[in-house]
Write an enzyme that holds these catalytic residues in place. Structure first.
Site, PDB file in Angstrom:
ATOM      1  N   GLU A   9       0.794  -1.236   0.000  1.00 53.89           N
ATOM      2  CA  GLU A   9       0.000   0.000   0.000  1.00 53.89           C
ATOM      3  C   GLU A   9       0.824   1.284   0.000  1.00 53.89           C
ATOM      4  O   GLU A   9       0.490   2.246  -0.684  1.00 53.89           O
ATOM      5  CB  GLU A   9      -0.931   0.075   1.230  1.00 53.89           C
ATOM      6  CG  GLU A   9      -2.010  -0.947   1.284  1.00 53.89           C
ATOM      7  CD  GLU A   9      -1.628  -2.111   2.170  1.00 53.89           C
ATOM      8  OE1 GLU A   9      -2.515  -2.716   2.745  1.00 53.89           O
ATOM      9  OE2 GLU A   9      -0.424  -2.404   2.283  1.00 53.89           O
ATOM     10  N   ASP A  96      -2.178  -5.177   3.248  1.00 53.65           N
ATOM     11  CA  ASP A  96      -2.484  -5.609   4.618  1.00 53.65           C
ATOM     12  C   ASP A  96      -3.492  -6.751   4.636  1.00 53.65           C
ATOM     13  O   ASP A  96      -4.256  -6.957   3.690  1.00 53.65           O
ATOM     14  CB  ASP A  96      -3.025  -4.422   5.434  1.00 53.65           C
ATOM     15  CG  ASP A  96      -1.951  -3.395   5.723  1.00 53.65           C
ATOM     16  OD1 ASP A  96      -0.772  -3.766   5.712  1.00 53.65           O
ATOM     17  OD2 ASP A  96      -2.290  -2.220   5.948  1.00 53.65           O
ATOM     18  N   ASP A  98      -6.114  -7.169   6.563  1.00 58.66           N
ATOM     19  CA  ASP A  98      -7.481  -6.886   7.006  1.00 58.66           C
ATOM     20  C   ASP A  98      -8.392  -6.623   5.805  1.00 58.66           C
ATOM     21  O   ASP A  98      -7.998  -6.794   4.653  1.00 58.66           O
ATOM     22  CB  ASP A  98      -7.492  -5.711   7.991  1.00 58.66           C
ATOM     23  CG  ASP A  98      -6.897  -4.445   7.386  1.00 58.66           C
ATOM     24  OD1 ASP A  98      -6.607  -4.439   6.170  1.00 58.66           O
ATOM     25  OD2 ASP A  98      -6.717  -3.466   8.134  1.00 58.66           O
ATOM     26  N   GLU A 100      -9.628  -3.831   4.450  1.00 58.37           N
ATOM     27  CA  GLU A 100      -9.186  -2.791   3.517  1.00 58.37           C
ATOM     28  C   GLU A 100      -8.047  -3.303   2.643  1.00 58.37           C
ATOM     29  O   GLU A 100      -8.019  -3.053   1.437  1.00 58.37           O
ATOM     30  CB  GLU A 100      -8.732  -1.547   4.289  1.00 58.37           C
ATOM     31  CG  GLU A 100      -9.860  -0.769   4.942  1.00 58.37           C
ATOM     32  CD  GLU A 100     -10.847  -0.181   3.940  1.00 58.37           C
ATOM     33  OE1 GLU A 100     -10.420   0.254   2.865  1.00 58.37           O
ATOM     34  OE2 GLU A 100     -12.056  -0.162   4.244  1.00 58.37           O
ATOM     35  N   TYR A 320       1.285  -5.397  13.166  1.00 60.65           N
ATOM     36  CA  TYR A 320       0.208  -4.596  12.575  1.00 60.65           C
ATOM     37  C   TYR A 320      -0.636  -3.941  13.657  1.00 60.65           C
ATOM     38  O   TYR A 320      -0.983  -4.577  14.656  1.00 60.65           O
ATOM     39  CB  TYR A 320      -0.662  -5.478  11.677  1.00 60.65           C
ATOM     40  CG  TYR A 320      -1.592  -4.706  10.785  1.00 60.65           C
ATOM     41  CD1 TYR A 320      -1.091  -3.774   9.880  1.00 60.65           C
ATOM     42  CD2 TYR A 320      -2.959  -4.900  10.841  1.00 60.65           C
ATOM     43  CE1 TYR A 320      -1.938  -3.069   9.040  1.00 60.65           C
ATOM     44  CE2 TYR A 320      -3.821  -4.197  10.006  1.00 60.65           C
ATOM     45  CZ  TYR A 320      -3.306  -3.272   9.110  1.00 60.65           C
ATOM     46  OH  TYR A 320      -4.159  -2.569   8.290  1.00 60.65           O
ATOM     47  N   ARG A 322      -3.698  -2.381  13.489  1.00 58.73           N
ATOM     48  CA  ARG A 322      -5.169  -2.391  13.463  1.00 58.73           C
ATOM     49  C   ARG A 322      -5.636  -3.809  13.772  1.00 58.73           C
ATOM     50  O   ARG A 322      -5.682  -4.666  12.893  1.00 58.73           O
ATOM     51  CB  ARG A 322      -5.698  -1.919  12.111  1.00 58.73           C
ATOM     52  CG  ARG A 322      -5.422  -0.444  11.853  1.00 58.73           C
ATOM     53  CD  ARG A 322      -6.104   0.075  10.601  1.00 58.73           C
ATOM     54  NE  ARG A 322      -5.778   1.464  10.390  1.00 58.73           N
ATOM     55  CZ  ARG A 322      -4.762   1.910   9.657  1.00 58.73           C
ATOM     56  NH1 ARG A 322      -3.978   1.043   9.039  1.00 58.73           N
ATOM     57  NH2 ARG A 322      -4.525   3.203   9.521  1.00 58.73           N
ATOM     58  N   HIS A 367      -5.069 -10.907  13.182  1.00 59.48           N
ATOM     59  CA  HIS A 367      -3.707 -10.570  13.571  1.00 59.48           C
ATOM     60  C   HIS A 367      -3.475 -10.908  15.032  1.00 59.48           C
ATOM     61  O   HIS A 367      -4.386 -11.232  15.767  1.00 59.48           O
ATOM     62  CB  HIS A 367      -3.446  -9.066  13.380  1.00 59.48           C
ATOM     63  CG  HIS A 367      -3.854  -8.554  12.042  1.00 59.48           C
ATOM     64  ND1 HIS A 367      -4.828  -7.593  11.880  1.00 59.48           N
ATOM     65  CD2 HIS A 367      -3.438  -8.900  10.803  1.00 59.48           C
ATOM     66  CE1 HIS A 367      -4.982  -7.351  10.593  1.00 59.48           C
ATOM     67  NE2 HIS A 367      -4.161  -8.128   9.927  1.00 59.48           N
TER      68      HIS A 367
END
Length: 909
Positions: A9, A96, A98, A100, A320, A322, A367
């Site tokens: 990203e 990532d 997750d 998103e 990570y 989040r 995570h």
């Protein structure tokens, strides 16, 4: 030589991973999402503009099919990625793990349309070992996660695009509503309503100092008088009344009298109770608890905390950030236990590794907890020379929390004593005291969790008052008694940390959204900060009143939490996206959906009512109302109106305070001008106080001259300005004379950004010449020669006007360690750290802005510059060189148009 292409990203993440993978891979960033729903009508492709649903970007009649477009600012970058892909042997999507990140990976796959093998690699820490494991163990794109992200995106678009226009029509243009932001706003508005309704009560208590033989003195608080417990703050209701009659309410007179009658009296130990004390460590950080502790201990806002953590993650220092999982990997558990044994000894290592149950409902981020990265994570001392001061503070916080989570309990004994004392007046009183003695510090040797409750012990530390070895029936002496008065306090406003905690308790929002929610409600003008507390604006009151009265489901806590549950069910595959969105938007059976609710209820909304906050009556019984208007909040009493000062929170705007504000006149007559004979007045205007000579002409009289006006200087006050001051101010703008070098007139003026001198342009179509100066008083004394000298010097940008100094010094940015100031520039006030400048928004003011908000503005600007750096200006020579072959250039343009037309179908993706 062809190589695999790895796409992540962010540029920072790409640099770190490229360093680990070496020359065998090409690593590039997508710079976030490469496509999204169209952000406005201009972004909708021409072929779809005629469709009814194009405004939404969602075909609601076709199973809620989204229209995705590549934004103009990303088109060049997409071309670059496609060019790199042409030379690649395979495509590795390393975004990532997750929702998103999975969605970004899917969009990359759809837009790039690779003709080489595609792999999806995932990791939750950026270390050489983790990256290699991810390369060795690729997987497919998880379409369920993509669907879950898409469902949230579509839901938020439907909510915002249908409800926001209602706010524009009934409250104020350019407002926004959101599935989570509106609920968060309601939380802080409800707390402010509680503060408004709150009635303070006064109560007194006694604190006694006791001695027992040769033991050192100890203190105890009065608990009971004649068998009835004395009232403390928690025993009073919001109304200021006692919750029950069983309490003794001590006022000042009785407290002082009782204190006098108790001093020097003998005491007897009524009871001694000893209990084992055991305190367990807190779980490792998840996103919300990290944000809360970063706020309490490091004074970082949610956005600041996440920015620092993002940087640490992308550079390979932490996992990570989040996540709502409290799990630690086996290697992390081993590393923590090893470090504990090495630094503190085997006594601080529990027999088995500690595990923690996830408290967050539907914890869905795949995570670990937030922890130092690596299988043998580094201590703060080992990374100190690689991190900035703010980064090191955050890393140390995360390291301490992780290590403490795997340490032994703090163990000791808590002793509570009760002492009976008979006063000289025959009253039987009981005092109580307690103390905790730790026999084993355990995790407290490393870390103590903070608290938002000011009533609890400071910093969460154990009370370690050592009590004498007294038993039941032993004697003591009450030597001194101190009476102290207290006022009950309204419920504390939410800080960012406590609001995150509250939203988590309600099941609203997810780790990836908390920081953006905090930023959004402030950027939209729904809340502002007073210290660290979030104060709702009057605008927030109007918006929440409208939503509560006409769209109650949309700000209902349980309804919003159920939507979160449904979205999680879409993620795990137990619920389908299309039917669920259809039920929300179109409704089902007798239950109308959002579309019908908006259409049916718009006419029922009384704009004046929802924009009104009754404050009570003035001393004459006339009602005073606070209203939200086009130009901001104002007070209304009959025909009288007055703007509400920016710095008055809603709970402080009582009827009495409002009456004081209304009493300040809009107009004060200073006298008649000595030369013109016209009335001179000082007035309170929308942009501040000003003086005026004469009166405004009647409406329709176009030929009449408007009265002359001039703003008061910053140092002047409306209540103290004199006629002489006004006469001087009305001389501005002041003609200084003619510049002999060009024959142009030079005029000294006072503008919205300060004083300056002005010359008309030399020829039509050119700009006027100006020079700024900081001292307002020089407008009266500036000479023609001084002005000519100023014009002879090169023009400075407003930000270079160092002589005036900053408007405000805010202190050190906690995320960069740079000094931040507020300055005035050509386009208004802005904050700067000497490297980055960021303009204040319409919801910010010089008076109210603090270092936290300034840091957020600078970070947003810094991020924007990183993602979209200014393009270098093209040299004029190159343009001139292409002038001759005009026909060929025209032909080329035609060809370009055809090529563009051929590409249009790709926008369907």
């Amino acid at each position: 030589m062809a190589q695999p292409l790895v796409i992540v990203e962010s540029p920072a993440k790409a640099r770190t991973i490229a360093g680990y993978l070496g020359d065998e891979y090409v690593v590039e960033s997508s710079i976030g999402h490469i496509r999204d729903l169209p952000k406005n009508a201009a972004a909708v492709p021409k072929k779809y503009k005629s469709q009814k649903w194009s405004r939404l970007g969602i075909d609601v009649e076709n199973d809620f099919a989204p229209l995705y477009v590549v934004s103009d600012e990303k088109k060049d970058h997409v071309k670059k990625l496609k060019a790199l892909l042409k030379e690649a042997t395979e495509l590795v999507l390393a975004t990532d793990e997750d929702r998103e990140g999975e969605a970004i990976a899917w969009h990359l796959l759809e837009v790039l349309n690779p003709r080489v093998p595609v792999k999806r690699m995932v990791f939750h820490e950026i270390t050489p070992e983790a990256i290699q494991r991810a390369i060795d163990n690729p997987r497919e794109i998880d379409k369920r996660l993509v669907n879950a992200q898409e469902a949230r995106r579509l839901l938020d678009r439907l909510y915002g695009y249908e409800v926001s226009p209602v706010l524009w029509k009934k409250v104020k243009p350019r407002l926004s509503a959101g599935r989570v932001q509106s609920v968060a706003t309601r939380v802080i508005v409800e707390r402010e309503r509680q503060r408004i309704a709150f009635q303070s009560a006064n109560y007194w208590d006694l604190n006694g100092t006791f001695t027992a033989g040769s033991e050192r003195p100890f203190t105890a608080m009065l608990l009971e008088v004649d068998g009835k417990r004395i009232a403390s703050g928690k025993d009073f209701a919001q109304s200021g009344e006692l919750k029950a009659d069983k309490f003794v309410h001590l006022d000042e007179a009785r407290a002082r009298s009782l204190a006098t009658s108790l001093e020097g009296r003998p005491a007897t130990v009524v009871s001694r109770e000893a209990k084992p004390h055991r305190r367990r460590p807190a779980a490792p950080f998840i996103t919300s608890t990290y944000q809360q502790e970063a706020s309490r201990k490091l004074r970082l806002s949610s956005a600041q905390a996440m920015r620092v953590a993002q940087g640490l993650y992308e550079r390979g220092f932490i996992t990570y950030m989040r996540t709502d999982s409290t799990t630690l990997s086996q290697s992390a558990l081993d590393a923590a236990r090893s470090q504990i044994k090495e630094r503190f000894g085997a006594d601080y290592v529990p027999e088995k590794p500690r595990t923690y149950q996830n408290k967050v409902k539907n914890a869905q981020e795949a995570h670990e907890a937030i922890r130092p990265a690596g299988d043998t994570f580094r201590t703060p001392e080992q990374v100190a020379d690689q991190l900035s001061a703010p980064e090191l503070r955050v890393y140390e916080l995360i390291w301490k929390r992780t290590v403490a989570s795997q340490m032994t309990d703090a163990v000791g004994e808590t002793v509570t004593l009760r002492l009976g004392v008979d006063s000289a007046n025959g009253e039987n009183t009981t005092f109580t005291t307690s103390g905790t003695t730790l026999t084993h510090q355990g995790f407290l040797k490393v870390y103590v969790e903070g608290t938002d409750d000011v009533e609890k012990s400071k910093d969460g530390k154990e009370k370690d008052q050592r009590l004498p070895a007294l038993a039941k029936g032993d004697s003591a002496q009450l030597t001194t008694v101190e009476a102290a008065g207290h006022d009950t306090q309204p419920p504390a406003r939410f800080t960012e940390a406590s609001l995150v905690k509250r939203l988590e308790e309600l099941g609203v929002g997810r780790p990836s959204t908390y920081a953006s929610i905090m930023g959004t409600i402030q950027a939209r003008g729904y809340a502002w900060k007073k210290g660290s507390a979030l104060v709702p604006s009057y605008l927030a009151f109007a918006v929440i009143t409208l939503l509560e009265q006409h769209f109650p489901d949309l700000v209902d806590y349980a309804f919003t939490a159920r939507m979160e549950d449904d979205l999680d069910n879409i993620a795990n595959g137990s619920k389908d996206q299309g039917p669920w969105l259809s039920q929300f938007y179109f409704g089902e059976d007798e239950d109308p959906g959002l579309k019908d609710k908006v259409n049916d209820r718009l006419g029922d909304i009384d704009a004046r009512a929802v924009n009104s906050i009754p404050l009570g009556a003035d001393s004459d019984g006339v009602a005073i109302v606070a209203r939200v208007g086009k130009f901001g909040p104002y007070l209304e009493r009959g025909e009288d109106t007055k703007s509400i000062p920016d710095d008055i929170p809603p709970d402080e705007l009582t009827a009495e305070r409002a009456e004081e504000i209304l009493a300040v006149p809009d107009l004060i007559k200073l006298g008649d001008h000595p030369e013109t004979g016209l009335a001179v007045t000082v007035r309170d205007g929308k942009f501040g106080p000003y003086v005026q000579m004469g009166e405004m002409p009647e409406k329709g009289d176009k030929d009449a001259e408007k009265p002359q006006t001039s703003s008061l200087f910053e140092a002047m006050d409306m209540g103290t300005v004199t006629l002489d001051d006004a006469v001087e101010l009305l001389k501005i703008p002041r003609v200084l004379g003619v510049d002999p070098s060009d024959g142009r007139e030079i005029v000294a003026k006072n503008g919205p950004f300060g004083p300056y001198i002005h010359k008309d342009p030399l020829e039509e179509g050119k700009r006027a010449e100006t020079r700024s100066f900081p001292e307002e008083d020089r407008l009266f004394t500036m000479t023609l020669d001084e002005a000519i000298k100023m014009f002879a010097e090169p023009k400075r940008r407003r930000g270079q006007r160092a002589a005036a100094g900053p408007l405000k010094e805010l202190g050190i940015d906690p995320t960069t360690d740079k000094a931040v100031e507020v300055k005035s520039g050509r386009f208004g006030e802005y904050v700067t750290d000497g490297e980055i400048n960021a303009s204040l928004t319409v919801n910010d003011s010089v008076e109210r802005i603090d270092i936290t908000r300034a840091s957020e503005l600078l970070a947003i600007r810094r991020r924007k510059l990183e993602l979209d750096p200014p393009k270098p200006k093209k040299k004029a020579k190159k343009k001139a060189a292409k002038k001759k072959p005009a026909k060929k250039a025209a032909a080329k343009k035609k060809t370009a148009k055809k090529a563009t037309a051929k590409k249009k179908p790709a926008k369907k993706a």
